[in-house]
Scaffold this motif. Structure first.
Motif, PDB file in Angstrom:
ATOM      1  N   THR A   1       0.800  -1.095   0.061  1.00 13.13           N
ATOM      2  CA  THR A   1       0.192   0.125  -0.345  1.00 13.13           C
ATOM      3  C   THR A   1       1.043   1.509   0.014  1.00 13.13           C
ATOM      4  OG1 THR A   1      -0.162   0.118   2.236  1.00 13.13           O
ATOM      5  CG2 THR A   1      -1.918  -1.499   0.822  1.00 13.13           C
ATOM      6  N   THR A   2       2.528   1.505   0.020  1.00  9.31           N
ATOM      7  CA  THR A   2       2.691   2.270  -0.124  1.00  9.31           C
ATOM      8  C   THR A   2       2.450   2.857  -1.245  1.00  9.31           C
ATOM      9  OG1 THR A   2       4.970   0.891   1.451  1.00  9.31           O
ATOM     10  CG2 THR A   2       5.316   3.078  -0.027  1.00  9.31           C
ATOM     11  N   ALA A   3       2.470   4.294  -0.829  1.00 12.53           N
ATOM     12  CA  ALA A   3       2.074   5.162  -2.370  1.00 12.53           C
ATOM     13  C   ALA A   3       4.242   5.643  -2.818  1.00 12.53           C
ATOM     14  CB  ALA A   3       1.979   6.689  -2.120  1.00 12.53           C
ATOM     15  N   THR A   4       4.291   6.118  -4.074  1.00 16.16           N
ATOM     16  CA  THR A   4       5.406   6.476  -4.851  1.00 16.16           C
ATOM     17  C   THR A   4       5.945   7.599  -3.998  1.00 16.16           C
ATOM     18  OG1 THR A   4       4.505   5.809  -6.767  1.00 16.16           O
ATOM     19  CG2 THR A   4       6.196   6.419  -7.188  1.00 16.16           C
ATOM     20  N   GLU A   5       5.145   8.519  -3.430  1.00 16.78           N
ATOM     21  CA  GLU A   5       6.089   9.995  -3.114  1.00 16.78           C
ATOM     22  C   GLU A   5       6.615   9.886  -2.393  1.00 16.78           C
ATOM     23  OE1 GLU A   5       2.964  10.607  -6.039  1.00 16.78           O
ATOM     24  OE2 GLU A   5       2.850   9.615  -4.103  1.00 16.78           O
ATOM     25  N   PRO A   6       6.349   9.024  -0.545  1.00 21.70           N
ATOM     26  CA  PRO A   6       7.255   9.299  -0.426  1.00 21.70           C
ATOM     27  C   PRO A   6       8.595   8.434  -0.127  1.00 21.70           C
ATOM     28  CG  PRO A   6       5.920   7.742   1.324  1.00 21.70           C
ATOM     29  CD  PRO A   6       5.506   8.171  -0.689  1.00 21.70           C
ATOM     30  N   VAL A   7       8.807   7.104  -1.069  1.00 20.97           N
ATOM     31  CA  VAL A   7       9.917   7.050  -1.194  1.00 20.97           C
ATOM     32  C   VAL A   7      11.229   7.276  -2.171  1.00 20.97           C
ATOM     33  CG1 VAL A   7      10.748   4.799  -2.841  1.00 20.97           C
ATOM     34  CG2 VAL A   7       8.213   4.058  -2.009  1.00 20.97           C
ATOM     35  N   VAL A   8       9.842   8.607  -3.341  1.00 23.38           N
ATOM     36  CA  VAL A   8      10.752   9.826  -3.966  1.00 23.38           C
ATOM     37  C   VAL A   8      11.329  10.620  -3.089  1.00 23.38           C
ATOM     38  CG1 VAL A   8      11.140  11.544  -5.591  1.00 23.38           C
ATOM     39  CG2 VAL A   8       9.903   9.161  -6.373  1.00 23.38           C
ATOM     40  N   ALA A   9      10.888  11.221  -2.243  1.00 18.14           N
ATOM     41  CA  ALA A   9      11.263  11.465  -0.841  1.00 18.14           C
ATOM     42  C   ALA A   9      12.590  11.593  -0.268  1.00 18.14           C
ATOM     43  CB  ALA A   9       9.886  12.265   0.416  1.00 18.14           C
ATOM     44  N   HIS A  10      12.847  10.202   0.031  1.00 19.57           N
ATOM     45  CA  HIS A  10      12.797   9.070   0.688  1.00 19.57           C
ATOM     46  C   HIS A  10      14.668   9.251   0.506  1.00 19.57           C
ATOM     47  CE1 HIS A  10      15.482   5.407   1.507  1.00 19.57           C
ATOM     48  NE2 HIS A  10      15.539   6.086   3.031  1.00 19.57           N
ATOM     49  N   ALA A  11      14.550   9.278  -1.031  1.00 18.64           N
ATOM     50  CA  ALA A  11      15.630   8.871  -2.275  1.00 18.64           C
ATOM     51  C   ALA A  11      16.114  10.601  -2.114  1.00 18.64           C
ATOM     52  CB  ALA A  11      15.755   8.792  -3.393  1.00 18.64           C
ATOM     53  N   ILE A  12      15.304  12.027  -2.115  1.00 19.25           N
ATOM     54  CA  ILE A  12      15.917  13.511  -2.112  1.00 19.25           C
ATOM     55  C   ILE A  12      16.367  13.372  -0.962  1.00 19.25           C
ATOM     56  CG2 ILE A  12      14.713  15.814  -2.142  1.00 19.25           C
ATOM     57  CD1 ILE A  12      12.846  14.844  -3.948  1.00 19.25           C
ATOM     58  N   ASN A  13      15.838  12.695   0.527  1.00 19.00           N
ATOM     59  CA  ASN A  13      16.604  13.161   1.239  1.00 19.00           C
ATOM     60  C   ASN A  13      17.628  13.068   2.255  1.00 19.00           C
ATOM     61  OD1 ASN A  13      14.911  15.174   2.647  1.00 19.00           O
ATOM     62  ND2 ASN A  13      13.259  13.142   3.296  1.00 19.00           N
ATOM     63  N   PHE A  14      17.928  11.195   1.064  1.00 22.27           N
ATOM     64  CA  PHE A  14      19.263  10.378   1.055  1.00 22.27           C
ATOM     65  C   PHE A  14      20.110  11.382   0.700  1.00 22.27           C
ATOM     66  CE2 PHE A  14      22.411   7.171   0.149  1.00 22.27           C
ATOM     67  CZ  PHE A  14      22.048   7.336   1.460  1.00 22.27           C
ATOM     68  N   ARG A  15      20.188  12.104  -0.520  1.00 24.73           N
ATOM     69  CA  ARG A  15      20.851  12.683  -1.449  1.00 24.73           C
ATOM     70  C   ARG A  15      21.517  13.443  -0.469  1.00 24.73           C
ATOM     71  NH1 ARG A  15      24.108   8.900  -4.250  1.00 24.73           N
ATOM     72  NH2 ARG A  15      23.278   8.641  -6.321  1.00 24.73           N
TER      73      ARG A  15
ATOM     74  N   ALA B   1      21.677  14.848   2.425  1.00 23.00           N
ATOM     75  CA  ALA B   1      22.050  13.946   3.601  1.00 23.00           C
ATOM     76  C   ALA B   1      23.322  14.275   2.967  1.00 23.00           C
ATOM     77  CB  ALA B   1      22.082  13.693   4.641  1.00 23.00           C
ATOM     78  N   GLN B   2      24.156  13.080   1.831  1.00 23.33           N
ATOM     79  CA  GLN B   2      25.239  13.299   1.478  1.00 23.33           C
ATOM     80  C   GLN B   2      26.143  14.474   0.597  1.00 23.33           C
ATOM     81  OE1 GLN B   2      24.275  10.035  -1.559  1.00 23.33           O
ATOM     82  NE2 GLN B   2      25.507   8.883  -0.371  1.00 23.33           N
ATOM     83  N   GLY B   3      24.968  15.423   0.708  1.00 26.17           N
ATOM     84  CA  GLY B   3      25.332  17.060   0.158  1.00 26.17           C
ATOM     85  C   GLY B   3      24.749  16.835  -1.502  1.00 26.17           C
ATOM     86  N   ARG B   4      24.365  16.359  -1.956  1.00 21.63           N
ATOM     87  CA  ARG B   4      23.588  16.659  -3.297  1.00 21.63           C
ATOM     88  C   ARG B   4      22.476  16.876  -3.464  1.00 21.63           C
ATOM     89  NH1 ARG B   4      26.526  10.517  -5.244  1.00 21.63           N
ATOM     90  NH2 ARG B   4      25.696  11.366  -7.461  1.00 21.63           N
TER      91      ARG B   4
END
Length: 234
Positions: free
Chosen positions: A78-92, A94-97
Protein backbone atom coordinates in the motif's frame (compact mmCIF):
# COMPACT_ATOMS: atom_id res chain seq x y z
CA UNK A 1 22.41 21.50 -12.25
CA UNK A 2 21.88 18.35 -10.18
CA UNK A 3 18.95 16.31 -11.51
CA UNK A 4 18.05 13.28 -9.46
CA UNK A 5 16.35 10.43 -11.31
CA UNK A 6 14.52 8.01 -9.02
CA UNK A 7 13.49 4.59 -10.33
CA UNK A 8 11.40 2.70 -7.75
CA UNK A 9 11.26 -1.09 -8.00
CA UNK A 10 9.69 -3.26 -5.33
CA UNK A 11 10.24 -6.97 -4.82
CA UNK A 12 6.57 -7.84 -4.42
CA UNK A 13 4.17 -7.85 -7.38
CA UNK A 14 0.70 -9.40 -7.29
CA UNK A 15 -0.24 -8.98 -10.95
CA UNK A 16 2.87 -10.52 -12.53
CA UNK A 17 5.18 -12.07 -9.91
CA UNK A 18 8.77 -10.76 -10.10
CA UNK A 19 7.87 -8.80 -13.23
CA UNK A 20 10.58 -6.17 -12.68
CA UNK A 21 13.30 -8.75 -13.35
CA UNK A 22 11.38 -10.81 -15.88
CA UNK A 23 13.02 -11.07 -19.30
CA UNK A 24 11.72 -8.61 -21.88
CA UNK A 25 13.46 -8.50 -25.23
CA UNK A 26 16.65 -10.07 -23.89
CA UNK A 27 17.04 -8.24 -20.58
CA UNK A 28 15.14 -7.66 -17.34
CA UNK A 29 12.11 -5.37 -17.62
CA UNK A 30 13.64 -2.81 -15.24
CA UNK A 31 16.87 -2.71 -17.27
CA UNK A 32 15.14 -0.85 -20.13
CA UNK A 33 14.34 2.12 -17.92
CA UNK A 34 17.67 2.06 -16.09
CA UNK A 35 19.63 2.12 -19.36
CA UNK A 36 17.50 4.95 -20.75
CA UNK A 37 18.18 7.03 -17.65
CA UNK A 38 21.90 6.25 -17.53
CA UNK A 39 22.32 7.06 -21.24
CA UNK A 40 20.44 10.36 -21.14
CA UNK A 41 22.71 13.11 -22.47
CA UNK A 42 21.36 15.63 -19.97
CA UNK A 43 23.26 13.81 -17.20
CA UNK A 44 21.05 12.30 -14.51
CA UNK A 45 21.94 11.08 -11.04
CA UNK A 46 20.22 7.71 -11.46
CA UNK A 47 19.15 6.08 -8.19
CA UNK A 48 17.17 2.85 -7.98
CA UNK A 49 15.14 2.54 -4.79
CA UNK A 50 14.44 -1.10 -4.01
CA UNK A 51 13.98 -3.50 -1.14
CA UNK A 52 15.09 -6.48 -3.23
CA UNK A 53 18.71 -7.66 -3.51
CA UNK A 54 18.27 -9.23 -6.96
CA UNK A 55 16.78 -6.01 -8.30
CA UNK A 56 19.57 -4.02 -6.71
CA UNK A 57 22.11 -6.24 -8.50
CA UNK A 58 20.33 -5.74 -11.83
CA UNK A 59 20.25 -1.97 -11.29
CA UNK A 60 24.00 -1.84 -10.62
CA UNK A 61 24.76 -4.12 -13.56
CA UNK A 62 23.01 -1.72 -15.93
CA UNK A 63 24.68 1.37 -14.52
CA UNK A 64 22.43 2.81 -11.81
CA UNK A 65 23.42 3.68 -8.25
CA UNK A 66 21.79 1.80 -5.37
CA UNK A 67 23.09 3.78 -2.39
CA UNK A 68 20.62 2.26 0.08
CA UNK A 69 18.14 -0.57 0.44
CA UNK A 70 14.63 0.79 0.79
CA UNK A 71 13.25 0.57 4.36
CA UNK A 72 10.56 -2.07 4.87
CA UNK A 73 7.93 0.54 5.79
CA UNK A 74 8.39 2.07 2.33
CA UNK A 75 8.10 -1.24 0.50
CA UNK A 76 4.62 -2.38 1.47
CA UNK A 77 1.86 -3.16 -1.01
CA UNK A 78 0.00 0.00 0.00
CA UNK A 79 3.01 2.34 0.01
CA UNK A 80 2.58 5.34 -2.27
CA UNK A 81 5.39 6.38 -4.59
CA UNK A 82 5.79 9.91 -3.20
CA UNK A 83 7.36 8.97 0.17
CA UNK A 84 9.72 6.63 -1.68
CA UNK A 85 10.95 9.52 -3.83
CA UNK A 86 11.11 11.85 -0.82
CA UNK A 87 13.30 9.28 0.95
CA UNK A 88 15.74 9.29 -1.99
CA UNK A 89 15.76 13.11 -2.08
CA UNK A 90 16.54 13.31 1.63
CA UNK A 91 19.26 10.66 1.31
CA UNK A 92 21.03 12.54 -1.48
CA UNK A 93 20.59 15.86 0.37
CA UNK A 94 22.22 14.37 3.47
CA UNK A 95 25.17 13.42 1.24
CA UNK A 96 25.49 17.05 0.13
CA UNK A 97 23.87 16.35 -3.24
CA UNK A 98 20.59 18.21 -2.93
CA UNK A 99 18.73 17.94 -6.27
CA UNK A 100 17.46 20.93 -8.24
CA UNK A 101 14.89 18.76 -10.03
CA UNK A 102 13.62 15.21 -9.72
CA UNK A 103 12.77 12.79 -12.53
CA UNK A 104 10.54 9.87 -11.58
CA UNK A 105 10.52 6.90 -13.96
CA UNK A 106 8.31 3.83 -13.74
CA UNK A 107 9.86 0.60 -15.03
CA UNK A 108 6.45 -0.70 -16.11
CA UNK A 109 6.64 1.74 -19.04
CA UNK A 110 9.79 0.39 -20.72
CA UNK A 111 9.27 1.83 -24.21
CA UNK A 112 10.84 5.26 -24.60
CA UNK A 113 12.65 6.81 -27.54
CA UNK A 114 16.38 7.49 -27.03
CA UNK A 115 15.86 11.25 -26.72
CA UNK A 116 12.67 11.21 -24.63
CA UNK A 117 14.25 11.90 -21.25
CA UNK A 118 16.46 14.68 -22.62
CA UNK A 119 13.48 16.36 -24.28
CA UNK A 120 11.37 16.06 -21.13
CA UNK A 121 14.01 17.62 -18.86
CA UNK A 122 14.70 20.38 -21.38
CA UNK A 123 10.99 21.17 -21.63
CA UNK A 124 10.76 21.31 -17.83
CA UNK A 125 13.69 23.72 -17.62
CA UNK A 126 12.74 25.89 -20.59
CA UNK A 127 9.06 26.33 -19.72
CA UNK A 128 9.62 27.09 -16.05
CA UNK A 129 6.87 24.76 -14.83
CA UNK A 130 6.88 23.28 -11.34
CA UNK A 131 6.04 19.79 -12.56
CA UNK A 132 5.79 17.95 -15.85
CA UNK A 133 3.75 14.81 -16.50
CA UNK A 134 4.17 12.39 -19.39
CA UNK A 135 0.95 11.80 -21.31
CA UNK A 136 -0.16 10.00 -24.46
CA UNK A 137 -2.96 11.08 -26.82
CA UNK A 138 -6.14 9.01 -26.60
CA UNK A 139 -9.18 8.58 -28.85
CA UNK A 140 -11.40 11.62 -28.27
CA UNK A 141 -14.77 9.86 -28.33
CA UNK A 142 -15.24 9.28 -24.61
CA UNK A 143 -18.45 8.48 -22.73
CA UNK A 144 -19.46 8.27 -19.08
CA UNK A 145 -21.94 5.81 -17.60
CA UNK A 146 -25.14 7.23 -16.20
CA UNK A 147 -26.89 6.32 -12.95
CA UNK A 148 -30.29 4.87 -13.75
CA UNK A 149 -31.46 4.98 -10.13
CA UNK A 150 -30.62 8.67 -9.89
CA UNK A 151 -32.08 9.42 -13.30
CA UNK A 152 -28.73 10.49 -14.70
CA UNK A 153 -28.29 9.61 -18.38
CA UNK A 154 -25.12 8.49 -20.08
CA UNK A 155 -23.10 11.43 -21.30
CA UNK A 156 -20.55 12.06 -24.02
CA UNK A 157 -17.43 14.12 -23.54
CA UNK A 158 -17.63 15.35 -27.12
CA UNK A 159 -20.35 16.83 -29.31
CA UNK A 160 -21.81 13.66 -30.82
CA UNK A 161 -24.34 15.69 -32.82
CA UNK A 162 -21.43 17.28 -34.68
CA UNK A 163 -18.96 14.43 -34.63
CA UNK A 164 -15.54 15.71 -35.70
CA UNK A 165 -13.09 13.71 -37.78
CA UNK A 166 -10.11 12.76 -35.68
CA UNK A 167 -7.62 14.24 -38.14
CA UNK A 168 -9.38 17.59 -37.87
CA UNK A 169 -8.98 17.87 -34.10
CA UNK A 170 -6.58 20.48 -32.77
CA UNK A 171 -4.09 19.51 -30.02
CA UNK A 172 -6.28 21.36 -27.52
CA UNK A 173 -9.28 19.15 -28.42
CA UNK A 174 -7.47 15.83 -27.97
CA UNK A 175 -7.66 14.12 -24.55
CA UNK A 176 -4.35 13.04 -23.05
CA UNK A 177 -3.84 10.09 -20.71
CA UNK A 178 -1.29 10.06 -17.91
CA UNK A 179 0.45 6.71 -18.30
CA UNK A 180 2.91 6.84 -15.41
CA UNK A 181 6.00 6.69 -17.62
CA UNK A 182 7.74 9.84 -16.42
CA UNK A 183 7.43 12.90 -14.25
CA UNK A 184 9.80 15.84 -13.74
CA UNK A 185 9.21 17.90 -10.63
CA UNK A 186 10.69 20.38 -8.22
CA UNK A 187 11.81 18.49 -5.10
CA UNK A 188 9.72 20.79 -2.90
CA UNK A 189 6.56 19.16 -4.20
CA UNK A 190 7.60 15.81 -2.74
CA UNK A 191 9.00 17.24 0.48
CA UNK A 192 6.35 19.86 1.20
CA UNK A 193 3.21 18.53 -0.47
CA UNK A 194 3.80 14.76 -0.71
CA UNK A 195 2.91 14.91 -4.40
CA UNK A 196 4.73 14.49 -7.69
CA UNK A 197 2.54 17.14 -9.33
CA UNK A 198 1.65 20.65 -8.27
CA UNK A 199 2.10 24.32 -8.94
CA UNK A 200 2.26 25.11 -12.63
CA UNK A 201 1.89 21.76 -14.44
CA UNK A 202 3.04 21.05 -17.98
CA UNK A 203 2.23 18.15 -20.28
CA UNK A 204 5.01 16.23 -21.99
CA UNK A 205 3.42 14.46 -24.94
CA UNK A 206 4.82 10.99 -25.47
CA UNK A 207 4.59 9.01 -28.67
CA UNK A 208 1.68 6.53 -28.71
CA UNK A 209 4.28 3.74 -28.78
CA UNK A 210 5.54 4.92 -25.39
CA UNK A 211 2.12 4.52 -23.80
CA UNK A 212 2.63 0.87 -22.84
CA UNK A 213 2.07 0.30 -19.12
CA UNK A 214 2.77 -3.29 -18.11
CA UNK A 215 0.27 -4.49 -15.54
CA UNK A 216 -0.99 -7.77 -17.04
CA UNK A 217 0.32 -10.70 -19.04
CA UNK A 218 -1.32 -9.21 -22.15
CA UNK A 219 0.56 -5.93 -21.59
CA UNK A 220 3.79 -7.90 -21.33
CA UNK A 221 3.09 -9.77 -24.56
CA UNK A 222 2.29 -6.52 -26.40
CA UNK A 223 5.53 -4.95 -25.16
CA UNK A 224 7.50 -7.98 -26.36
CA UNK A 225 5.90 -7.68 -29.79
CA UNK A 226 6.70 -3.98 -30.08
CA UNK A 227 10.28 -4.42 -28.98
CA UNK A 228 10.76 -7.27 -31.45
CA UNK A 229 9.41 -5.18 -34.31
CA UNK A 230 11.33 -2.03 -33.45
CA UNK A 231 14.64 -3.64 -32.59
CA UNK A 232 17.31 -1.02 -31.85
CA UNK A 233 14.94 1.84 -32.55
CA UNK A 234 14.31 2.18 -28.81
Amino acid sequence: MNILCVIPVRGGSKGIPRKNVRNLGGKPLMAWTVEQAVNAKIGLDVVVSTDDEEMADVARRYGADVPFMRPAELAEETTATEPVVAHAINFRTAQGRKPDAVVLLQVTSPLRHPDTLDRAVNQFLETGVDSLVGVVPTPPFLWRLGNEAAGTPVSAEYDYENRPRRQELTPEQIPYRENGSLYVSKPELYLGHNNRLGGKIGLFILDELEGVDIDTELDFALAEQQIASLGKGL
